[in-house]
Design a protein around this motif. Structure first.
Motif, PDB file in Angstrom:
ATOM      1  N   THR A  55      33.804 -18.025 -27.236  1.00  0.00           N
ATOM      2  CA  THR A  55      35.076 -17.975 -27.150  1.00  0.00           C
ATOM      3  C   THR A  55      35.920 -17.978 -25.774  1.00  0.00           C
ATOM      4  N   ASP A  56      34.965 -18.201 -24.773  1.00  0.00           N
ATOM      5  CA  ASP A  56      35.543 -18.407 -23.271  1.00  0.00           C
ATOM      6  C   ASP A  56      34.728 -19.352 -22.347  1.00  0.00           C
ATOM      7  N   LEU A  57      35.085 -19.355 -21.490  1.00  0.00           N
ATOM      8  CA  LEU A  57      34.334 -20.212 -20.340  1.00  0.00           C
ATOM      9  C   LEU A  57      33.064 -19.735 -20.013  1.00  0.00           C
ATOM     10  N   HIS A  58      32.933 -18.449 -20.215  1.00  0.00           N
ATOM     11  CA  HIS A  58      31.564 -17.769 -19.824  1.00  0.00           C
ATOM     12  C   HIS A  58      30.632 -18.025 -21.112  1.00  0.00           C
ATOM     13  N   ASN A  59      30.929 -18.265 -22.004  1.00  0.00           N
ATOM     14  CA  ASN A  59      30.090 -18.286 -23.339  1.00  0.00           C
ATOM     15  C   ASN A  59      30.312 -19.537 -24.041  1.00  0.00           C
ATOM     16  N   THR A  60      29.978 -20.480 -23.527  1.00  0.00           N
ATOM     17  CA  THR A  60      29.962 -21.671 -23.907  1.00  0.00           C
ATOM     18  C   THR A  60      28.488 -22.512 -24.120  1.00  0.00           C
ATOM     19  N   GLU A  61      28.320 -23.548 -24.699  1.00  0.00           N
ATOM     20  CA  GLU A  61      26.854 -24.094 -24.767  1.00  0.00           C
ATOM     21  C   GLU A  61      26.281 -24.384 -23.536  1.00  0.00           C
ATOM     22  N   LEU A  62      27.253 -25.022 -22.588  1.00  0.00           N
ATOM     23  CA  LEU A  62      26.400 -25.203 -21.157  1.00  0.00           C
ATOM     24  C   LEU A  62      26.066 -23.918 -20.384  1.00  0.00           C
ATOM     25  N   MET A  63      26.774 -22.848 -20.342  1.00  0.00           N
ATOM     26  CA  MET A  63      26.376 -21.508 -20.113  1.00  0.00           C
ATOM     27  C   MET A  63      25.193 -21.199 -20.763  1.00  0.00           C
ATOM     28  N   HIS A  64      25.056 -21.285 -22.130  1.00  0.00           N
ATOM     29  CA  HIS A  64      23.839 -20.982 -22.886  1.00  0.00           C
ATOM     30  C   HIS A  64      22.623 -21.617 -22.495  1.00  0.00           C
ATOM     31  N   VAL A  65      22.684 -22.968 -22.159  1.00  0.00           N
ATOM     32  CA  VAL A  65      21.578 -23.828 -21.470  1.00  0.00           C
ATOM     33  C   VAL A  65      21.229 -23.041 -20.297  1.00  0.00           C
ATOM     34  N   ARG A  66      22.186 -22.763 -19.551  1.00  0.00           N
ATOM     35  CA  ARG A  66      21.860 -22.034 -17.932  1.00  0.00           C
ATOM     36  C   ARG A  66      21.215 -20.607 -18.349  1.00  0.00           C
ATOM     37  N   TYR A  67      21.541 -19.942 -19.121  1.00  0.00           N
ATOM     38  CA  TYR A  67      20.993 -18.613 -19.410  1.00  0.00           C
ATOM     39  C   TYR A  67      19.675 -18.613 -19.886  1.00  0.00           C
ATOM     40  N   MET A  68      19.489 -19.494 -20.671  1.00  0.00           N
ATOM     41  CA  MET A  68      18.094 -19.657 -21.327  1.00  0.00           C
ATOM     42  C   MET A  68      17.260 -20.317 -20.110  1.00  0.00           C
ATOM     43  N   ALA A  69      17.762 -21.175 -19.322  1.00  0.00           N
ATOM     44  CA  ALA A  69      16.660 -21.765 -18.255  1.00  0.00           C
ATOM     45  C   ALA A  69      16.348 -20.590 -17.226  1.00  0.00           C
ATOM     46  N   ALA A  70      17.592 -19.928 -17.010  1.00  0.00           N
ATOM     47  CA  ALA A  70      17.154 -18.731 -15.838  1.00  0.00           C
ATOM     48  C   ALA A  70      16.135 -17.701 -16.309  1.00  0.00           C
ATOM     49  N   ILE A  71      16.289 -17.455 -17.603  1.00  0.00           N
ATOM     50  CA  ILE A  71      15.549 -16.361 -18.268  1.00  0.00           C
ATOM     51  C   ILE A  71      14.023 -17.036 -18.353  1.00  0.00           C
ATOM     52  N   ASN A  72      14.084 -18.198 -18.864  1.00  0.00           N
ATOM     53  CA  ASN A  72      12.738 -18.703 -18.870  1.00  0.00           C
ATOM     54  C   ASN A  72      11.943 -18.806 -17.542  1.00  0.00           C
ATOM     55  N   GLN A  73      12.911 -19.208 -16.213  1.00  0.00           N
ATOM     56  CA  GLN A  73      12.023 -19.155 -15.221  1.00  0.00           C
ATOM     57  C   GLN A  73      11.789 -17.685 -14.548  1.00  0.00           C
ATOM     58  N   GLN A  74      12.539 -16.808 -14.931  1.00  0.00           N
ATOM     59  CA  GLN A  74      12.306 -15.371 -14.440  1.00  0.00           C
ATOM     60  C   GLN A  74      10.939 -14.798 -15.307  1.00  0.00           C
ATOM     61  N   LEU A  75      10.881 -14.974 -16.452  1.00  0.00           N
ATOM     62  CA  LEU A  75       9.803 -14.470 -17.216  1.00  0.00           C
ATOM     63  C   LEU A  75       8.628 -15.215 -17.212  1.00  0.00           C
ATOM     64  N   GLY A  76       8.669 -16.619 -16.647  1.00  0.00           N
ATOM     65  CA  GLY A  76       7.537 -17.431 -16.118  1.00  0.00           C
ATOM     66  C   GLY A  76       6.986 -16.670 -14.853  1.00  0.00           C
ATOM     67  N   LEU A  77       7.822 -16.441 -13.914  1.00  0.00           N
ATOM     68  CA  LEU A  77       7.532 -15.744 -12.431  1.00  0.00           C
ATOM     69  C   LEU A  77       6.651 -14.671 -12.768  1.00  0.00           C
ATOM     70  N   LYS A  78       6.933 -13.892 -14.049  1.00  0.00           N
ATOM     71  CA  LYS A  78       6.025 -12.706 -14.396  1.00  0.00           C
ATOM     72  C   LYS A  78       4.875 -13.052 -14.795  1.00  0.00           C
ATOM     73  N   GLY A  79       4.489 -14.318 -15.196  1.00  0.00           N
ATOM     74  CA  GLY A  79       3.402 -14.506 -15.586  1.00  0.00           C
ATOM     75  C   GLY A  79       3.196 -14.783 -17.355  1.00  0.00           C
ATOM     76  N   LEU A  80       4.395 -14.581 -17.920  1.00  0.00           N
ATOM     77  CA  LEU A  80       4.445 -14.563 -19.090  1.00  0.00           C
ATOM     78  C   LEU A  80       4.763 -16.287 -19.816  1.00  0.00           C
ATOM     79  N   GLN A  81       3.963 -16.642 -20.945  1.00  0.00           N
ATOM     80  CA  GLN A  81       3.998 -18.050 -21.080  1.00  0.00           C
ATOM     81  C   GLN A  81       4.915 -18.207 -22.328  1.00  0.00           C
ATOM     82  N   LEU A  82       5.708 -19.258 -22.497  1.00  0.00           N
ATOM     83  CA  LEU A  82       6.923 -19.538 -23.527  1.00  0.00           C
ATOM     84  C   LEU A  82       5.881 -20.205 -24.557  1.00  0.00           C
ATOM     85  N   ARG A  83       6.183 -19.545 -25.814  1.00  0.00           N
ATOM     86  CA  ARG A  83       5.730 -20.054 -26.879  1.00  0.00           C
ATOM     87  C   ARG A  83       6.670 -20.313 -28.060  1.00  0.00           C
ATOM     88  N   ASN A  84       6.400 -21.261 -28.956  1.00  0.00           N
ATOM     89  CA  ASN A  84       7.300 -21.400 -30.118  1.00  0.00           C
ATOM     90  C   ASN A  84       6.896 -19.999 -31.169  1.00  0.00           C
TER      91      ASN A  84
END
Length: 203
Positions: A55-84
């Motif tokens: 609904t706005d520039l903060h909540n778009t598909e591009l920002m979605h990709v950024r948030y997912m990448a940032a969350i993956n990075q931070q959880l990876g730094l904590k030793g958590l493995q991403l799984r399906n």
């Protein structure tokens, strides 16, 4: 010219991050859960994992990709493995975005409120003395957009909420993809610094 642009961008990012250094993060979690047993995570399937409708520039598909990448990075730094989700991760992750336009009116009072009915004997030296607005209240109107970011950690099997971290912050002017990347990374890092419970100093 390229070096100059890189320098300017570095300064802009530094200013952005410095201005967001101590974000007020709120957390809540299940006190009876053993968070040390979490070794893997997956993304909660469905539209929720995309942060809701755009609904706005903060909540778009591009920002979605950024948030997912940032969350993956931070959880990876904590030793958590991403799984399906089909690989049975220990927990599932979902985040929510929201933005709200706000208006704040600040009243600083008049010279009478600052100094009394007789403010001083040398008011002619005060800035603005003699003008019509000298005895009127000063009203400052500030308009801004407040972003809300929420990250949830959910038990994969029971779908029980285990942990929630959230932050509300004033949205700065973000004009480039690099500035948006820095903004998202800063926000996510601040929230997940408190995960698992006890990670942040003072908890």
């Amino acid at each position: 010219m390229n070096k100059f642009r890189s320098l300017v961008f570095g300064v802009l990012v530094a200013v952005l991050l410095f201005g967001c250094a101590d974000l007020p993060v709120n957390t809540d979690y299940a006190v009876d859960y053993n968070f040390s047993q979490i070794n893997s995570y997956g993304w909660l399937p469905g539209p929720e994992a995309k942060g809701g409708s755009a609904t706005d520039l903060h909540n778009t598909e591009l920002m979605h990709v950024r948030y997912m990448a940032a969350i993956n990075q931070q959880l990876g730094l904590k030793g958590l493995q991403l799984r399906n989700a089909t690989d049975k991760p220990d927990v599932l992750v979902v985040y929510h975005l929201g933005s709200k336009d706000k208006t704040v009116v600040d009243s600083f009072g008049s010279w009478y409120s600052h100094f009394g009915y007789y403010p001083c004997y040398h008011c002619d030296h005060r800035p603005g003395f003699g003008h019509m607005h000298f005895h009127e209240s000063d009203l400052w109107v500030r308009e801004f957009t407040e972003d809300s970011v929420v990250i949830d950690i959910i038990e994969a099997e029971s779908r029980k909420m285990l942990w929630r971290g959230s932050v509300q912050r004033i949205q700065p002017v973000l004009q480039t993809p690099e500035e948006r990347n820095a903004y998202v990374s800063e926000t996510v890092a601040a929230i997940l610094a408190a995960f698992p419970p006890g990670s942040r100093q003072g908890e």
